[in-house]
Design a protein around this motif. Structure first.
Motif, mmCIF file in Angstrom:
data_model
loop_
_atom_site.group_PDB
_atom_site.id
_atom_site.type_symbol
_atom_site.label_atom_id
_atom_site.label_comp_id
_atom_site.label_asym_id
_atom_site.label_seq_id
_atom_site.Cartn_x
_atom_site.Cartn_y
_atom_site.Cartn_z
ATOM 1 N N LEU A 1 -2.399 4.752 -4.172
ATOM 2 C CA LEU A 1 -3.895 3.550 -4.678
ATOM 3 C C LEU A 1 -5.243 4.571 -3.531
ATOM 4 O O LEU A 1 -6.028 4.001 -3.837
ATOM 5 N N GLY A 2 -4.445 5.154 -2.582
ATOM 6 C CA GLY A 2 -5.964 6.013 -2.167
ATOM 7 C C GLY A 2 -6.543 6.966 -2.896
ATOM 8 O O GLY A 2 -7.781 7.315 -2.713
ATOM 9 N N ARG A 3 -5.857 7.176 -4.313
ATOM 10 C CA ARG A 3 -6.185 8.313 -5.066
ATOM 11 C C ARG A 3 -6.749 7.671 -6.385
ATOM 12 O O ARG A 3 -7.948 8.770 -6.482
ATOM 13 N N THR A 4 -6.460 6.841 -6.606
ATOM 14 C CA THR A 4 -6.506 5.807 -8.012
ATOM 15 C C THR A 4 -6.803 4.325 -8.253
ATOM 16 O O THR A 4 -6.363 4.010 -7.430
ATOM 17 N N PHE B 1 -2.173 -2.062 5.063
ATOM 18 C CA PHE B 1 -2.030 -1.053 3.868
ATOM 19 C C PHE B 1 -3.279 -2.079 3.045
ATOM 20 O O PHE B 1 -3.402 -2.584 2.599
ATOM 21 N N PRO B 2 -4.697 -0.946 3.342
ATOM 22 C CA PRO B 2 -6.012 -1.525 3.092
ATOM 23 C C PRO B 2 -6.223 -1.564 1.420
ATOM 24 O O PRO B 2 -6.754 -2.230 1.469
ATOM 25 N N LYS B 3 -6.022 0.020 1.493
ATOM 26 C CA LYS B 3 -6.213 0.096 -0.446
ATOM 27 C C LYS B 3 -5.139 -0.783 -1.016
ATOM 28 O O LYS B 3 -5.472 -1.062 -2.177
ATOM 29 N N LEU B 4 -4.352 -1.188 -0.050
ATOM 30 C CA LEU B 4 -3.447 -2.177 -0.939
ATOM 31 C C LEU B 4 -3.972 -3.710 -1.094
ATOM 32 O O LEU B 4 -3.956 -4.244 -1.938
ATOM 33 N N LEU B 5 -4.278 -3.904 -0.479
ATOM 34 C CA LEU B 5 -5.281 -5.315 0.040
ATOM 35 C C LEU B 5 -7.192 -5.735 -0.950
ATOM 36 O O LEU B 5 -6.748 -6.222 -1.710
ATOM 37 N N ALA B 6 -6.595 -4.366 -1.407
ATOM 38 C CA ALA B 6 -7.743 -4.080 -1.922
ATOM 39 C C ALA B 6 -7.770 -3.978 -3.701
ATOM 40 O O ALA B 6 -7.923 -4.463 -4.560
ATOM 41 N N PHE B 7 -6.367 -3.414 -3.687
ATOM 42 C CA PHE B 7 -6.127 -3.456 -4.942
ATOM 43 C C PHE B 7 -5.593 -4.940 -5.399
ATOM 44 O O PHE B 7 -5.821 -5.780 -6.480
ATOM 45 N N GLN B 8 -5.346 -5.688 -4.379
ATOM 46 C CA GLN B 8 -5.255 -7.220 -4.478
ATOM 47 C C GLN B 8 -6.190 -8.333 -4.985
ATOM 48 O O GLN B 8 -6.177 -8.961 -5.932
ATOM 49 N N ALA B 9 -7.394 -7.258 -4.432
ATOM 50 C CA ALA B 9 -8.333 -7.996 -4.548
ATOM 51 C C ALA B 9 -9.213 -8.277 -5.817
ATOM 52 O O ALA B 9 -9.567 -8.277 -6.877
ATOM 53 N N ARG B 10 -8.998 -6.883 -6.014
ATOM 54 C CA ARG B 10 -9.787 -6.193 -7.657
ATOM 55 C C ARG B 10 -8.726 -6.758 -9.318
ATOM 56 O O ARG B 10 -9.013 -7.378 -9.386
ATOM 57 N N ILE B 11 -7.799 -6.818 -8.783
ATOM 58 C CA ILE B 11 -6.729 -7.394 -9.747
ATOM 59 C C ILE B 11 -7.251 -9.307 -9.884
ATOM 60 O O ILE B 11 -7.096 -9.519 -11.617
ATOM 61 N N ALA B 12 -7.030 -9.521 -8.474
ATOM 62 C CA ALA B 12 -7.376 -11.167 -8.881
ATOM 63 C C ALA B 12 -9.330 -11.362 -9.580
ATOM 64 O O ALA B 12 -8.797 -12.515 -10.239
ATOM 65 N N LEU C 1 7.515 0.824 -12.947
ATOM 66 C CA LEU C 1 8.172 -0.643 -13.098
ATOM 67 C C LEU C 1 9.907 -1.409 -12.674
ATOM 68 O O LEU C 1 9.670 -1.773 -11.260
ATOM 69 N N GLY C 2 10.424 0.399 -12.931
ATOM 70 C CA GLY C 2 11.909 -0.199 -11.950
ATOM 71 C C GLY C 2 11.083 0.173 -10.402
ATOM 72 O O GLY C 2 12.307 -0.707 -9.474
ATOM 73 N N TYR C 3 11.102 1.380 -9.607
ATOM 74 C CA TYR C 3 10.461 0.991 -8.421
ATOM 75 C C TYR C 3 10.451 -0.388 -8.130
ATOM 76 O O TYR C 3 10.318 -0.590 -6.955
ATOM 77 N N ILE C 4 9.066 -1.344 -8.901
ATOM 78 C CA ILE C 4 8.741 -1.954 -8.293
ATOM 79 C C ILE C 4 9.534 -2.958 -7.957
ATOM 80 O O ILE C 4 9.803 -4.177 -6.884
ATOM 81 N N TYR D 1 5.497 -0.367 0.773
ATOM 82 C CA TYR D 1 3.955 -0.352 0.354
ATOM 83 C C TYR D 1 2.909 0.998 1.456
ATOM 84 O O TYR D 1 2.134 0.984 0.412
ATOM 85 N N ARG D 2 3.807 1.770 1.551
ATOM 86 C CA ARG D 2 3.375 2.938 2.443
ATOM 87 C C ARG D 2 3.067 4.232 1.203
ATOM 88 O O ARG D 2 1.611 4.090 1.460
ATOM 89 N N LEU D 3 3.356 4.169 0.729
ATOM 90 C CA LEU D 3 4.007 5.075 -1.033
ATOM 91 C C LEU D 3 2.869 4.784 -1.670
ATOM 92 O O LEU D 3 2.283 4.880 -1.976
ATOM 93 N N ILE D 4 3.032 3.297 -2.239
ATOM 94 C CA ILE D 4 2.189 2.434 -2.714
ATOM 95 C C ILE D 4 0.420 2.775 -2.134
ATOM 96 O O ILE D 4 -0.544 2.829 -3.134
ATOM 97 N N ASP D 5 0.425 2.519 -0.944
ATOM 98 C CA ASP D 5 -0.697 2.314 -0.195
ATOM 99 C C ASP D 5 -1.596 3.741 -0.433
ATOM 100 O O ASP D 5 -2.694 3.942 -1.069
#
Length: 203
Positions: free
Chosen positions: A140-143, A175-186, A98-101, A133-137
């Motif tokens: 998200l590639g792992r989980t 950042f494809p993993k991030l974009l997939a995450f966004q779609a999944r949460i949406a 949360l602090g990082y975001i 975002y590179r770190l977050i992507d």
């Protein structure tokens, strides 16, 4: 409880969390420019910081700052596991995220909302956001979620902040993993309900 919010602002994150938990919550829209609520109240008299979210508890007390608000809500229904129990390393990892975001993404976007933002500042902020975002992507590639296999309050916060990329025209195609995450949460029903409710209030 009452949540003071502004459409498309970070206050969407606690709104989503409340929906995920099935908590009844009254919404009060705030004009952040005029600093007035939809009922004509002086918002600065409610929160001198002039920022959302503000959560008014049933005893009338107020809680501000999104990371604190979402943790409070999650702790009301610990069995839902939107936040790990206090006092163990999993909770500290959640607070770490949360602090990082908050510090690197949330604050990183803010200059881009300024119409007077120079090309130099925009370039620097874009590089900064892409770096993080590179770190977050990669994570998200792992989980499927930020902290593992379960949705937590950190995912709600990341989702809401990352939606701002469309508003400020930040390209996230790398950042494809991030974009997939966004779609999944949406696609989550609680998320869709929160967005519909706020969009209807803005119409």
């Amino acid at each position: 409880m009452k949540l003071y919010y502004s459409p498309s602002a970070c206050s969407l994150s606690p709104h989503i969390v409340a929906n995920e938990l099935g908590l009844p919550i009254e919404l009060v829209k705030v004009d952040l420019v005029a600093k007035r609520t939809e009922h004509g109240e002086d918002f600065l008299a409610i929160n001198p910081k002039g920022l959302v979210p503000v959560l008014q508890l049933d005893d009338g007390s107020l809680l501000t700052e999104g990371p604190a608000v979402v943790q409070y809500l999650a702790d009301l229904k610990p069995d839902a596991q939107l936040a790990a129990a206090s006092g163990n390393m999993a909770r500290y990892r959640l607070q770490e995220m949360l602090g990082y975001i908050n510090s690197e993404l949330h604050q990183g976007y803010l200059p881009l909302f300024n119409p007077a933002c120079s090309d130099e500042v925009r370039s620097a902020r874009t590089a900064h956001l892409h770096k993080h975002y590179r770190l977050i992507d990669a994570a998200l590639g792992r989980t499927p979620f930020l902290l593992g296999d379960r949705f937590t309050v950190t995912d709600a916060y990341l989702f809401v902040i990352t939606r701002w990329a469309d508003i400020v025209k930040l390209d996230l195609s790398a950042f494809p993993k991030l974009l997939a995450f966004q779609a999944r949460i949406a696609a989550r029903p609680a998320v869709q309900a929160a967005m519909r409710r706020e969009q209807a209030a803005s119409a």
